[in-house]
Design a protein around this motif. Structure first.
Motif, PDB file in Angstrom:
ATOM      1  N   PRO A 221     -62.271 -11.833 101.307  1.00  0.00           N
ATOM      2  CA  PRO A 221     -61.768 -13.143 100.866  1.00  0.00           C
ATOM      3  C   PRO A 221     -62.489 -14.270 101.610  1.00  0.00           C
ATOM      4  CG  PRO A 221     -60.194 -12.101 102.351  1.00  0.00           C
ATOM      5  CD  PRO A 221     -61.283 -11.091 102.115  1.00  0.00           C
ATOM      6  N   VAL A 222     -62.997 -15.208 100.849  1.00  0.00           N
ATOM      7  CA  VAL A 222     -63.704 -16.352 101.433  1.00  0.00           C
ATOM      8  C   VAL A 222     -62.842 -17.608 101.352  1.00  0.00           C
ATOM      9  CG1 VAL A 222     -65.804 -17.749 101.350  1.00  0.00           C
ATOM     10  CG2 VAL A 222     -65.897 -15.312 100.764  1.00  0.00           C
ATOM     11  N   PHE A 223     -62.192 -17.832 100.221  1.00  0.00           N
ATOM     12  CA  PHE A 223     -61.296 -18.981 100.041  1.00  0.00           C
ATOM     13  C   PHE A 223     -59.996 -18.490  99.408  1.00  0.00           C
ATOM     14  CE2 PHE A 223     -65.599 -20.758  99.654  1.00  0.00           C
ATOM     15  CZ  PHE A 223     -65.551 -21.770 100.595  1.00  0.00           C
ATOM     16  N   GLU A 224     -58.998 -19.358  99.487  1.00  0.00           N
ATOM     17  CA  GLU A 224     -57.738 -19.145  98.776  1.00  0.00           C
ATOM     18  C   GLU A 224     -57.333 -20.473  98.157  1.00  0.00           C
ATOM     19  OE1 GLU A 224     -53.787 -18.309 100.746  1.00  0.00           O
ATOM     20  OE2 GLU A 224     -54.222 -16.308  99.947  1.00  0.00           O
ATOM     21  N   VAL A 225     -57.185 -20.478  96.846  1.00  0.00           N
ATOM     22  CA  VAL A 225     -56.856 -21.696  96.112  1.00  0.00           C
ATOM     23  C   VAL A 225     -55.464 -21.522  95.513  1.00  0.00           C
ATOM     24  CG1 VAL A 225     -57.518 -23.245  94.240  1.00  0.00           C
ATOM     25  CG2 VAL A 225     -59.281 -22.103  95.596  1.00  0.00           C
ATOM     26  N   VAL A 226     -54.621 -22.533  95.661  1.00  0.00           N
ATOM     27  CA  VAL A 226     -53.249 -22.450  95.159  1.00  0.00           C
ATOM     28  C   VAL A 226     -52.824 -23.812  94.650  1.00  0.00           C
ATOM     29  CG1 VAL A 226     -52.271 -22.935  97.431  1.00  0.00           C
ATOM     30  CG2 VAL A 226     -50.894 -21.750  95.736  1.00  0.00           C
ATOM     31  N   ASP A 227     -51.970 -23.797  93.633  1.00  0.00           N
ATOM     32  CA  ASP A 227     -51.384 -25.025  93.111  1.00  0.00           C
ATOM     33  C   ASP A 227     -50.079 -25.281  93.873  1.00  0.00           C
ATOM     34  OD1 ASP A 227     -50.344 -27.155  91.746  1.00  0.00           O
ATOM     35  OD2 ASP A 227     -50.495 -26.251  89.751  1.00  0.00           O
ATOM     36  N   PRO A 228     -50.002 -26.322  94.715  1.00  0.00           N
ATOM     37  CA  PRO A 228     -48.801 -26.538  95.534  1.00  0.00           C
ATOM     38  C   PRO A 228     -47.567 -26.909  94.731  1.00  0.00           C
ATOM     39  CG  PRO A 228     -50.309 -28.398  95.764  1.00  0.00           C
ATOM     40  CD  PRO A 228     -51.031 -27.359  94.955  1.00  0.00           C
ATOM     41  N   GLN A 229     -47.733 -27.264  93.468  1.00  0.00           N
ATOM     42  CA  GLN A 229     -46.587 -27.602  92.635  1.00  0.00           C
ATOM     43  C   GLN A 229     -45.992 -26.389  91.947  1.00  0.00           C
ATOM     44  OE1 GLN A 229     -45.481 -30.716  92.803  1.00  0.00           O
ATOM     45  NE2 GLN A 229     -47.197 -31.181  94.167  1.00  0.00           N
ATOM     46  N   ARG A 230     -46.597 -25.232  92.130  1.00  0.00           N
ATOM     47  CA  ARG A 230     -46.118 -24.023  91.456  1.00  0.00           C
ATOM     48  C   ARG A 230     -46.056 -22.872  92.460  1.00  0.00           C
ATOM     49  NH1 ARG A 230     -49.626 -23.148  86.140  1.00  0.00           N
ATOM     50  NH2 ARG A 230     -48.217 -21.344  86.027  1.00  0.00           N
ATOM     51  N   LEU A 231     -45.124 -23.004  93.402  1.00  0.00           N
ATOM     52  CA  LEU A 231     -44.907 -21.953  94.391  1.00  0.00           C
ATOM     53  C   LEU A 231     -43.652 -21.165  94.044  1.00  0.00           C
ATOM     54  CD1 LEU A 231     -45.690 -23.941  97.665  1.00  0.00           C
ATOM     55  CD2 LEU A 231     -47.198 -22.367  96.442  1.00  0.00           C
ATOM     56  N   ARG A 232     -43.481 -20.041  94.703  1.00  0.00           N
ATOM     57  CA  ARG A 232     -42.318 -19.197  94.486  1.00  0.00           C
ATOM     58  C   ARG A 232     -41.727 -18.780  95.826  1.00  0.00           C
ATOM     59  NH1 ARG A 232     -43.928 -14.948  89.588  1.00  0.00           N
ATOM     60  NH2 ARG A 232     -44.325 -16.531  87.969  1.00  0.00           N
ATOM     61  N   ILE A 233     -40.493 -18.311  95.765  1.00  0.00           N
ATOM     62  CA  ILE A 233     -39.826 -17.740  96.944  1.00  0.00           C
ATOM     63  C   ILE A 233     -39.478 -16.300  96.621  1.00  0.00           C
ATOM     64  CG2 ILE A 233     -37.720 -17.758  98.327  1.00  0.00           C
ATOM     65  CD1 ILE A 233     -37.753 -20.732  98.279  1.00  0.00           C
ATOM     66  N   GLU A 234     -39.849 -15.424  97.523  1.00  0.00           N
ATOM     67  CA  GLU A 234     -39.486 -14.022  97.397  1.00  0.00           C
ATOM     68  C   GLU A 234     -38.465 -13.690  98.476  1.00  0.00           C
ATOM     69  OE1 GLU A 234     -42.307 -10.721  96.157  1.00  0.00           O
ATOM     70  OE2 GLU A 234     -42.027 -10.267  98.288  1.00  0.00           O
ATOM     71  N   ALA A 235     -37.266 -13.284  98.066  1.00  0.00           N
ATOM     72  CA  ALA A 235     -36.177 -12.967  98.992  1.00  0.00           C
ATOM     73  C   ALA A 235     -35.770 -11.511  98.810  1.00  0.00           C
ATOM     74  CB  ALA A 235     -34.981 -13.894  98.761  1.00  0.00           C
ATOM     75  N   LEU A 236     -35.200 -10.933  99.876  1.00  0.00           N
ATOM     76  CA  LEU A 236     -34.779  -9.541  99.861  1.00  0.00           C
ATOM     77  C   LEU A 236     -33.259  -9.467  99.828  1.00  0.00           C
ATOM     78  CD1 LEU A 236     -37.226  -8.012 102.501  1.00  0.00           C
ATOM     79  CD2 LEU A 236     -37.457  -8.036 100.009  1.00  0.00           C
ATOM     80  N   ALA A 237     -32.727  -8.725  98.861  1.00  0.00           N
ATOM     81  CA  ALA A 237     -31.281  -8.541  98.711  1.00  0.00           C
ATOM     82  C   ALA A 237     -30.934  -7.101  99.079  1.00  0.00           C
ATOM     83  CB  ALA A 237     -30.845  -8.855  97.292  1.00  0.00           C
ATOM     84  N   TYR A 238     -30.079  -6.938 100.089  1.00  0.00           N
ATOM     85  CA  TYR A 238     -29.673  -5.599 100.515  1.00  0.00           C
ATOM     86  C   TYR A 238     -28.473  -5.105  99.724  1.00  0.00           C
ATOM     87  CZ  TYR A 238     -32.957  -6.087 104.343  1.00  0.00           C
ATOM     88  OH  TYR A 238     -34.110  -6.251 105.070  1.00  0.00           O
TER      89      TYR A 238
END
Length: 369
Positions: A221-238
């Protein structure tokens, strides 16, 4: 003589004993013993029963505010630990498909946080074929260009003398020129065979490992490009049943109102004995940032809704709220709570309808001694 001395000693002994047993008096029967400290009965103070007496003037200085509570059916909620991840449709890594040396484009390598457009060239990767081989190819290209120029001049001269020169000589000159052009094009293509690393989406550069002259391997990996207006949250449910009873979800912020989230879906495969769940509608966060998510279910619980800032801890580390019992008297009540929406909690035990709970200034009230 001896009897007098013994009598005097006995008298002195009795006098000392009398003085020691009696109170210390001096200056006209003034008592110099320790006097009890004066107590300000009109100031804020903690009473022996644990309640707090707080005058109206002190309440105004502390900015105390109370709120009457009523029992209601509230959504049953649970708190999940999550992390901010990128939307796979709005971000991704920029990787090389071959080993080589990084070369900056004409505008240079992009900086962290710089906005780029989809398809924009971020860097070039020159194949690791060797600098000597590339120099030899460049020399051959130069020789072919010179030979091509001579062939073009010879063909032009023969075409001028077409009436006196056999046709086969002109055709041979044209064939030679075409061959030189083809060889030159092939060498130039090999000389310029570097790989262009382009942005996969429009967004900002979230990570960069690019340095001029750096050697990279394939898939690095040389770069990482992301759209800051389209993020997600990943949560863990036990609790595996939560995924089947999802209602509303909220992001718990350190400051400000909770942010509403959009439930996207849950995995059907466990990870570390927990079920991954994803939520959308996230803005203003950083990739990899740990967050707390309050997930409401469609099930309900009976309780009183109270702002989270009203919860305090007593000396026994129990959760309490302060209830206004009289105009200047406040009583601590031990309560049991459940998450509600990030800004409020549901008090399931410890309160009654009509109790006026301190919702502002509870921290100062809890410090009164």
């Amino acid at each position: 003589m001896k009897r007098v001395t013994m009598a005097a000693q006995a008298t002195l002994f009795a006098l000392f004993a009398l003085l020691a047993a009696g109170p210390a008096l001096a200056h006209g029967d003034e008592d110099h013993g320790d006097a009890p400290a004066a107590v300000n009965s009109n100031g804020p103070q903690r009473q022996p029963d644990g309640t707090v007496f707080l005058p109206k003037s002190a309440q105004r200085l502390m900015g105390l505010r109370t709120l009457p509570v009523q029992q209601a059916a509230l959504p049953k909620a649970t708190e999940l630990q999550g992390v901010v991840v990128m939307d796979p449709n709005a971000g991704g890594p920029v990787q090389a498909t071959q080993a080589g040396r990084l070369v900056a484009p004409p505008q240079g390598f992009p900086a962290l946080g710089q906005r780029v457009q989809r398809g924009q060239v971020l860097a070039y990767v020159e194949p690791v074929a060797g600098a000597l081989e590339r120099s030899a190819q460049a020399a051959q290209v130069a020789e072919l260009q010179a030979a091509q120029a001579l062939a073009e001049k010879r063909l032009a001269r023969l075409q001028v003398l077409a009436d006196t020169v056999p046709r086969r000589e002109i055709e041979a000159a044209e064939s030679e020129l075409q061959s030189l052009r083809a060889r030159g094009a092939a060498l130039r293509q090999g000389l310029g065979g570097r790989e262009a690393l382009v942005a996969p989406v429009s967004g900002v550069v979230a990570a960069s490992q690019a340095l001029a002259g750096q050697v990279v391997d394939a898939r690095d990996p040389v770069f990482e490009v992301v759209d800051p207006q389209r993020l997600r949250i990943e949560a863990l449910a036990y609790d595996l049943g939560v995924a089947q009873d999802v209602g509303d979800a909220f992001l718990v912020n350190a400051s400000g109102a909770p942010q509403a989230l959009r439930f996207l879906g849950a995995s059907t495969r466990l990870r570390e004995q927990a079920l991954p769940m994803q939520f959308g509608g996230v803005q203003g966060l950083a990739l990899g940032q740990p967050v707390r998510v309050v997930l409401q279910t469609r099930s309900t619980v009976t309780g009183h809704a109270v702002p989270a800032q009203a919860l305090m801890k007593n000396a026994a580390n129990q959760t309490i709220v302060w209830v206004k019992q009289a105009p200047e008297r406040f009583v601590p009540k031990v309560v049991l709570t459940q998450p509600l929406d990030g800004a409020r909690v549901a008090v399931t035990q410890g309160l009654s309808d009509g109790d006026r709970v301190v919702v502002q200034g509870a921290t100062l009230l809890n410090q009164v001694r």
